[in-house]
Enzyme design. Sequence first.
Site, PDB file in Angstrom:
ATOM      1  N   ARG A  86      41.661  40.815  22.687  1.00 50.70           N
ATOM      2  CA  ARG A  86      40.603  40.712  23.694  1.00 50.70           C
ATOM      3  C   ARG A  86      39.742  39.456  23.530  1.00 50.70           C
ATOM      4  O   ARG A  86      38.645  39.381  24.075  1.00 50.70           O
ATOM      5  CB  ARG A  86      39.731  41.965  23.653  1.00 50.70           C
ATOM      6  N   THR A 102      46.417  46.054  34.537  1.00 51.17           N
ATOM      7  CA  THR A 102      45.407  47.012  34.072  1.00 51.17           C
ATOM      8  C   THR A 102      45.755  48.383  34.621  1.00 51.17           C
ATOM      9  O   THR A 102      45.965  48.541  35.827  1.00 51.17           O
ATOM     10  CB  THR A 102      43.961  46.649  34.479  1.00 51.17           C
ATOM     11  N   ASP A 113      39.143  40.124  33.607  1.00 50.64           N
ATOM     12  CA  ASP A 113      38.532  39.161  32.686  1.00 50.64           C
ATOM     13  C   ASP A 113      39.562  38.159  32.180  1.00 50.64           C
ATOM     14  O   ASP A 113      39.286  36.960  32.084  1.00 50.64           O
ATOM     15  CB  ASP A 113      37.883  39.884  31.503  1.00 50.64           C
ATOM     16  N   GLY A 121      43.888  45.372  27.033  1.00 54.39           N
ATOM     17  CA  GLY A 121      44.518  46.642  26.683  1.00 54.39           C
ATOM     18  C   GLY A 121      45.954  46.743  27.178  1.00 54.39           C
ATOM     19  O   GLY A 121      46.348  46.086  28.137  1.00 54.39           O
TER      20      GLY A 121
END
Length: 549
Positions: free
Chosen positions: A143, A201, A174, A79
């Site tokens: 992603r 993030t 991740d 994101g």
Amino acid sequence: MSISPLQKARAAYAPKLPPALANGALVKVTEGAPTTAVADVEKVREIFKTTFGSPVLTFEAGEKGEARPLTVGVILSGGQAPGGHNVIAGLYDGIKSINPSSRLFGFLKGPDGLVKDEYMELTDSIIDAYRNTGGFDMIGSGRTKLETDEQFELARKHCEVLGITALVIIGGDDSNTNACMLAEYFKSHNVGIQVVGCPKTIDGDLKNEWIEASFGFDTACRVYSELIGNIGRDANSAKKYWHFIKLMGRSASHIALECALQTQPNIAIISEEVAAKKMTLAQIVEEMAVVVAARAKAGMNFGVALIPEGLIEFVPEIKVLIAELNDLLAANAAKVDAMEKADKVAFAKANLSAESAKVFGSLPTGIQMQLCNDRDPHGNVQVSLIETEKMLAEMVGTRLKQMKSEGAYDGKFSTQVHFFGYEGRCAAPSNYDADYCYSLGYNAAALIGAGKTGYMSSVRNTMLPASKWIAGGIPITMMMNIERRHGHDKPVIKKALVELDGAPFKFFAAHRAEWAKETAYVYPGPIQYFGPAEVCDLVTRTLELEQGK
């Protein structure tokens, strides 16, 4: 490209750098002792045979000089987070400081671009157009997980065709786990491609002793806090609404806590506390209703409540309910898919355990429908889509009606609900994030110049002026543990949740009773980019409190 006056002014902003990078990305390297993993040491060691145990690195400024040209690839993964473009700009300037003939290729749409060989060369004109801007639109993001040998071989092939000898992956836990896997694969197969990660993030859950903050957290929290402050001012003006505000942060409540520290709402729920106390949904509702009733008794039928996005998964009884629903719906997928929506709810009520059926029945009808109908391709409930803010607003309203019938409440309760998520992900980065991100990228170039792989770019001491910042790198393996995912043990970077014995939460806990009773809202206002340092160069309250200020 049309740009706003602010973007034009921000393009001229020159981000600050740590002193170790003052002479460019050719630095002196000091190595610490060998490292280990945060947990499951032997299992992590077995998976990362060639990269495990690498030392922590600290950089000092080197002599100005020139080395061979580098060809580097960069990927934005996951994101969006404010400051991503500055990481790329810092990386670009860093490799150019090593040799002006160095080249940078951006893989398009995230890791997928690496696998599918979709890329663009990043040049002066492209980089300059995106300096100090929000978003990931320079090269896009995605992603796709990099975790199979087939993907690793495609990555090798596509990099070798371009002459790329280093990859920088900008992402969260991740994504950096994938970076570590890729680094291990390349090194163990004697492929001459380095892999370096950068911590991104807005959720703030990629942090530890060496990574003080994940980039984008500062900006996102300031955007949300401005909106919360505006709503608080509106609530105190109209004096007739309770605002239930859900904030992004699926696995941790760092955003909710930081926004609470910045704005002082009447209620802020911290998921980690709910889990630690094993609170039921009814207890959460009761605590909220008590605050509403107490304010109403004082003539204040208004307020602001902050709710973390991932709350529902931290409530033990809801966690059990969701697990049961996942199993029930998956085991009867064909039958359930053929049912009408209302029939799915009835089916669930009839087939859940008695305890879970009771919890399910206590939920508003709309939430019951969501739990039974909003499922992902694996058949699991899509928890992130559950409108927790609406659920709590409705359940608190129902409890207040009961309290009114008992003579324990005599107020008015009208609600407005909000979800702040995407509003903060692509904002123009604050000065903190602009500086921090540029430094992370430039520092990644220094890691490449030092020949390192499997490392994450680390810039510390960021609460102090940039002249005091410490640059270096940490082995990604030292953040790893093993988690069970889809029936298999997987190495993953351990998420950093809100620590209930940490200074930020303790400060919040010491003041929340006062904020519940009083109208003590703080109105942070919009992010300031120009002006005195005490206004423009702020750090988060979380970082201030963690560093003892």
